[in-house]
Design an enzyme around this catalytic site. Structure first.
Site, short mmCIF file in Angstrom:
data_model
loop_
_atom_site.label_atom_id
_atom_site.label_comp_id
_atom_site.label_asym_id
_atom_site.label_seq_id
_atom_site.Cartn_x
_atom_site.Cartn_y
_atom_site.Cartn_z
N TYR A 35 0.86 -1.19 0.00
CA TYR A 35 0.00 0.00 0.00
C TYR A 35 0.90 1.24 0.00
O TYR A 35 1.19 1.82 1.05
CB TYR A 35 -0.90 0.03 1.24
N PHE A 44 -13.39 -3.50 0.23
CA PHE A 44 -14.38 -2.73 -0.52
C PHE A 44 -15.76 -2.78 0.16
O PHE A 44 -16.77 -3.06 -0.48
CB PHE A 44 -14.50 -3.23 -1.96
N LEU A 61 -17.53 -0.42 1.00
CA LEU A 61 -18.36 0.66 0.45
C LEU A 61 -18.44 0.58 -1.07
O LEU A 61 -18.72 1.58 -1.74
CB LEU A 61 -17.82 2.03 0.87
N GLY A 62 -18.18 -0.58 -1.62
CA GLY A 62 -18.33 -0.76 -3.06
C GLY A 62 -17.03 -0.75 -3.83
O GLY A 62 -16.96 -1.31 -4.92
N GLY A 63 -16.02 -0.08 -3.33
CA GLY A 63 -14.71 -0.12 -3.96
C GLY A 63 -14.47 0.95 -5.00
O GLY A 63 -13.57 1.77 -4.88
N PHE A 64 -15.26 0.98 -6.05
CA PHE A 64 -15.03 1.91 -7.15
C PHE A 64 -16.25 2.82 -7.32
O PHE A 64 -16.81 2.98 -8.39
CB PHE A 64 -14.74 1.15 -8.45
#
Length: 291
Positions: free
Chosen positions: A65, A217, A219-222
């Site tokens: 990261y 993810f 929160l959905g990721g993208f």
């Protein structure tokens, strides 16, 4: 009569590390979006310190990261070292990333895993890592790829005392069973959010056997999912959609550990407030597609 879902606030990770079920993911410390600019260093150091003030005691990170000269492990050590008692730091190893790669694209061989564990120890300033996930490399690793040889390396490092607990990430139920035949698995980290329940079968096994499930993810990721069920629950509670996505995870299963990440102080406060939301049974049924 409205029945409130009272989600447990803590989980005993590996049976002996009690953590708050709302944690923090470090992936977005360096940059808030995949192709975005670097975050401000002082701001994200403040985010980490504020997260701990708000009750975070479980931080999920990785040596890979890093972007734009900022590295999650270094930021965590600078912001929080010497670490407060009870802080659990989880990391993951397995993917390989070249110096010019924007994200990991390959996979370390079994022979490279010790060096990657030692790199995390060095960067975080630790003598032992609380939790290390084995994650297959590449953006979409094959679900039928054997992981036993590589997981056995981490099991050996656990026996040496360099790792306390083992986890696996981005895996199938068959891979979970393969790993558990070698050593205990304390946590699974797969993609999951309340609008993407495809991993519900593996989650059920984790719940049955007391294995933590920490979705990436959450929160959905993208981009935040556009889901009318989530919007309806958010409206009933006067909450934001991201808060319901997080509160929904905690309500869906007692083994769920939420690890939303952010480089924004405002988003951190919003995410942490979600742990205090109390959804109803009707809310949870709606999120489970059982109106």
């Amino acid at each position: 009569m409205t029945t409130e879902i009272t989600a447990q606030r803590h989980f005993d990770l590996g049976g002996d590390l009690r953590v708050a079920r709302m944690g923090f993911g470090a992936m977005r410390l360096a940059a808030s979006t995949r192709n975005g600019p670097a975050n401000d260093r002082d701001t994200v150091l403040g985010v980490l310190r504020r997260a701990v003030e708000l009750g975070v005691d479980h931080i999920d990170t990785a040596a890979f990261y890093h972007r734009h000269g900022l590295a999650a492990n270094e930021l965590i050590r600078t912001a929080l070292g010497p670490y407060p008692p009870g802080l659990v730091i989880a990391t993951k190893v397995g993917p390989s990333r070249g110096p010019d790669d924007p994200a990991p694209t390959g996979q370390l061989p079994a022979s490279g895993l010790r060096a990657e564990v030692e790199r995390n120890l060095r960067e975080l300033g630790l003598d032992r890592l609380d939790l290390v996930y084995l994650r297959p490399g590449g953006l979409e690793p094959p679900a039928d790829e054997p992981i036993g040889e590589r997981f056995a390396v981490l099991a050996g490092l656990r026996e040496e005392g360099l790792i306390r607990h083992l986890g696996i990430s981005h895996v199938s139920l068959a891979q979970l069973e393969e790993a558990r035949a070698i050593a205990p698995v304390a946590a699974v980290q797969n993609r999951f959010d309340v609008t993407r329940p495809e991993d519900a079968g593996l989650l059920a096994v984790c719940e049955r056997d007391g294995i933590a499930y920490a979705p990436y993810f959450p929160l959905g990721g993208f981009g935040i999912p556009d889901d009318e069920r989530v919007r309806a629950v958010a409206a009933r509670h006067g909450a934001t959609v991201p808060q319901i996505l997080l509160a929904g995870l905690l309500a869906l299963s007692p083994v769920m550990l939420a690890i939303p990440g952010t480089g924004s102080p405002a988003h951190l406060e919003e995410n942490m407030a979600a742990a205090g939301l109390r959804l109803t049974a009707a809310d949870v049924d709606l999120l489970r597609n059982r109106p």
